[in-house]
Design an enzyme around this catalytic site. Structure first.
Site, PDB file in Angstrom:
ATOM      1  N   GLU A  76       0.849  -1.199   0.000  1.00  0.00           N
ATOM      2  CA  GLU A  76       0.000   0.000   0.000  1.00  0.00           C
ATOM      3  C   GLU A  76       0.884   1.248   0.000  1.00  0.00           C
ATOM      4  O   GLU A  76       2.038   1.207   0.448  1.00  0.00           O
ATOM      5  CB  GLU A  76      -0.915  -0.065   1.237  1.00  0.00           C
ATOM      6  CG  GLU A  76      -1.736   1.164   1.551  1.00  0.00           C
ATOM      7  CD  GLU A  76      -2.767   1.552   0.490  1.00  0.00           C
ATOM      8  OE1 GLU A  76      -2.401   1.641  -0.689  1.00  0.00           O
ATOM      9  OE2 GLU A  76      -3.918   1.810   0.872  1.00  0.00           O
ATOM     10  N   ASP A  77       0.346   2.344  -0.489  1.00  0.00           N
ATOM     11  CA  ASP A  77       1.148   3.569  -0.533  1.00  0.00           C
ATOM     12  C   ASP A  77       1.340   4.185   0.850  1.00  0.00           C
ATOM     13  O   ASP A  77       2.432   4.578   1.221  1.00  0.00           O
ATOM     14  CB  ASP A  77       0.546   4.594  -1.515  1.00  0.00           C
ATOM     15  CG  ASP A  77      -0.912   4.941  -1.252  1.00  0.00           C
ATOM     16  OD1 ASP A  77      -1.541   4.365  -0.333  1.00  0.00           O
ATOM     17  OD2 ASP A  77      -1.453   5.797  -1.984  1.00  0.00           O
ATOM     18  N   ASP A 104      -2.839   5.834   6.787  1.00  0.00           N
ATOM     19  CA  ASP A 104      -3.252   7.137   7.298  1.00  0.00           C
ATOM     20  C   ASP A 104      -4.145   6.889   8.527  1.00  0.00           C
ATOM     21  O   ASP A 104      -3.635   6.681   9.627  1.00  0.00           O
ATOM     22  CB  ASP A 104      -3.960   7.876   6.170  1.00  0.00           C
ATOM     23  CG  ASP A 104      -4.315   9.306   6.502  1.00  0.00           C
ATOM     24  OD1 ASP A 104      -3.543   9.960   7.219  1.00  0.00           O
ATOM     25  OD2 ASP A 104      -5.373   9.779   6.055  1.00  0.00           O
ATOM     26  N   PHE A 162       0.083  16.293   4.132  1.00  0.00           N
ATOM     27  CA  PHE A 162      -0.404  15.617   2.930  1.00  0.00           C
ATOM     28  C   PHE A 162       0.705  15.557   1.893  1.00  0.00           C
ATOM     29  O   PHE A 162       1.270  16.579   1.520  1.00  0.00           O
ATOM     30  CB  PHE A 162      -1.640  16.324   2.371  1.00  0.00           C
ATOM     31  CG  PHE A 162      -2.417  15.441   1.449  1.00  0.00           C
ATOM     32  CD1 PHE A 162      -3.411  14.602   1.946  1.00  0.00           C
ATOM     33  CD2 PHE A 162      -2.132  15.393   0.094  1.00  0.00           C
ATOM     34  CE1 PHE A 162      -4.109  13.743   1.102  1.00  0.00           C
ATOM     35  CE2 PHE A 162      -2.821  14.541  -0.763  1.00  0.00           C
ATOM     36  CZ  PHE A 162      -3.813  13.725  -0.250  1.00  0.00           C
ATOM     37  N   ARG A 171       0.815  12.108  -9.145  1.00  0.00           N
ATOM     38  CA  ARG A 171       1.298  10.739  -8.927  1.00  0.00           C
ATOM     39  C   ARG A 171       2.646  10.503  -9.595  1.00  0.00           C
ATOM     40  O   ARG A 171       3.439   9.688  -9.162  1.00  0.00           O
ATOM     41  CB  ARG A 171       0.330   9.723  -9.557  1.00  0.00           C
ATOM     42  CG  ARG A 171      -0.889   9.420  -8.748  1.00  0.00           C
ATOM     43  CD  ARG A 171      -1.565   8.162  -9.295  1.00  0.00           C
ATOM     44  NE  ARG A 171      -2.993   8.178  -9.034  1.00  0.00           N
ATOM     45  CZ  ARG A 171      -3.540   7.843  -7.877  1.00  0.00           C
ATOM     46  NH1 ARG A 171      -2.769   7.474  -6.868  1.00  0.00           N
ATOM     47  NH2 ARG A 171      -4.845   7.886  -7.710  1.00  0.00           N
TER      48      ARG A 171
HETATM   49  P1  IMP Z   1      -6.515   5.263   5.377  1.00  0.00           P
HETATM   50  O1  IMP Z   1      -7.000   6.575   5.942  1.00  0.00           O
HETATM   51  O2  IMP Z   1      -5.401   4.696   6.213  1.00  0.00           O
HETATM   52  O3  IMP Z   1      -7.655   4.324   5.179  1.00  0.00           O
HETATM   53  O4  IMP Z   1      -5.876   5.584   3.970  1.00  0.00           O
HETATM   54  C1  IMP Z   1      -6.676   5.673   2.826  1.00  0.00           C
HETATM   55  C2  IMP Z   1      -5.973   6.239   1.642  1.00  0.00           C
HETATM   56  O5  IMP Z   1      -5.883   7.642   1.789  1.00  0.00           O
HETATM   57  C3  IMP Z   1      -4.546   5.821   1.351  1.00  0.00           C
HETATM   58  O6  IMP Z   1      -4.435   4.591   0.728  1.00  0.00           O
HETATM   59  C4  IMP Z   1      -4.144   6.926   0.406  1.00  0.00           C
HETATM   60  O7  IMP Z   1      -4.573   6.623  -0.910  1.00  0.00           O
HETATM   61  C5  IMP Z   1      -4.910   8.123   0.916  1.00  0.00           C
HETATM   62  N1  IMP Z   1      -4.009   9.054   1.637  1.00  0.00           N
HETATM   63  C6  IMP Z   1      -3.876   9.217   2.959  1.00  0.00           C
HETATM   64  N2  IMP Z   1      -2.947  10.148   3.239  1.00  0.00           N
HETATM   65  C7  IMP Z   1      -2.487  10.593   2.035  1.00  0.00           C
HETATM   66  C8  IMP Z   1      -1.496  11.552   1.649  1.00  0.00           C
HETATM   67  O8  IMP Z   1      -0.826  12.240   2.451  1.00  0.00           O
HETATM   68  N3  IMP Z   1      -1.324  11.711   0.307  1.00  0.00           N
HETATM   69  C9  IMP Z   1      -2.001  11.002  -0.621  1.00  0.00           C
HETATM   70  N4  IMP Z   1      -2.915  10.086  -0.303  1.00  0.00           N
HETATM   71  C10 IMP Z   1      -3.162   9.887   1.014  1.00  0.00           C
HETATM   72 MG    MG Z   2      -4.476   4.381  -1.713  1.00  0.00          MG
END
Ligand code: IMP
Ligand code: MG
Length: 176
Positions: free
Chosen positions: A98-99, A102, A151, A164
């Site tokens: 995963e990237d 968050d 971010f 990207r």
């Molecule tokens: P989660 O909040 O951990 O469920 O993350 C969900 C998604 O939010 C990640 O897979 C990213 O695609 C996106 N995301 C969260 N933080 C960032 C950021 O700083 N930059 C770009 N995408 C983000």
């Molecule tokens: Mg993502």
């Protein structure tokens, strides 16, 4: 006027070095096994492409896409798998790539869903981790970089599908 240039947090040379280290660590931990690498679309595709080229163990790849719903008032957002794996994972050594972690909502749900399919093992490798933002407890097995609550874009990460393609990880300021 030109758009403000994002601030570089990790230049591509630093990313390359860290991704090589992660790949070496995963290769050591998974020696003698064949991995099924599960990339989470879209953000993970660049990281995943670099990571698997550093691996010393055989791997196959597949992809999932997850959409997360829910806003500030919802403590645990709803996660829906909008594109599922095409590979059965029962009995396989699975590594989710995963990237970024968050809030932790996407990965904790994805792990829960995939665990029900009885893989031999299920691990998670996240390129970035923003622990300050967690809403549900989640710890990845492998993390490239821990970052503060900012971010970021580039190296696969986007802001409204933009940025990207940037080879460096950059900080986007002034986002509403
Ligand atoms: P989660 O909040 O951990 O469920 O993350 C969900 C998604 O939010 C990640 O897979 C990213 O695609 C996106 N995301 C969260 N933080 C960032 C950021 O700083 N930059 C770009 N995408 C983000
Ligand atoms: Mg993502």
């Amino acid at each position: 006027m030109a758009e403000a240039k994002p601030e570089i947090l990790f230049p591509k040379e630093v990313i390359e070095g860290r991704v090589r280290e992660l790949a070496a660590q995963i290769s050591r931990d998974c020696a003698g096994k064949e991995l099924l690498i599960v990339g989470v679309l879209n953000g993970a595709f660049i990281f995943m492409a670099d990571l698997i080229r550093g691996l010393d163990v055989p791997c196959r790849v597949d992809f999932v896409r997850a959409a997360s719903y829910g806003c500030g008032s919802v403590s645990a957002g709803e996660v829906r798998i909008t594109k599922d794996l095409e590979t059965p994972i029962a009995g396989r050594e699975v590594l989710i790539v995963e990237d970024i972690v968050d809030t932790g909502i996407t990965l904790s749900r994805l792990v829960e869903v995939l665990r029900q399919r009885r893989p031999a093992s299920l691990r998670v490798c996240a390129f970035l981790d923003k622990p300050e933002r967690r809403k549900v407890p989640f710890a990845a097995d492998y993390v490239g970089f821990i970052i503060p609550d900012r971010f970021v874009v580039g190296y696969g990460l986007d802001y409204n599908e933009k940025f990207r393609f940037l080879p460096d990880v950059c900080v986007l300021e002034d986002i509403a």
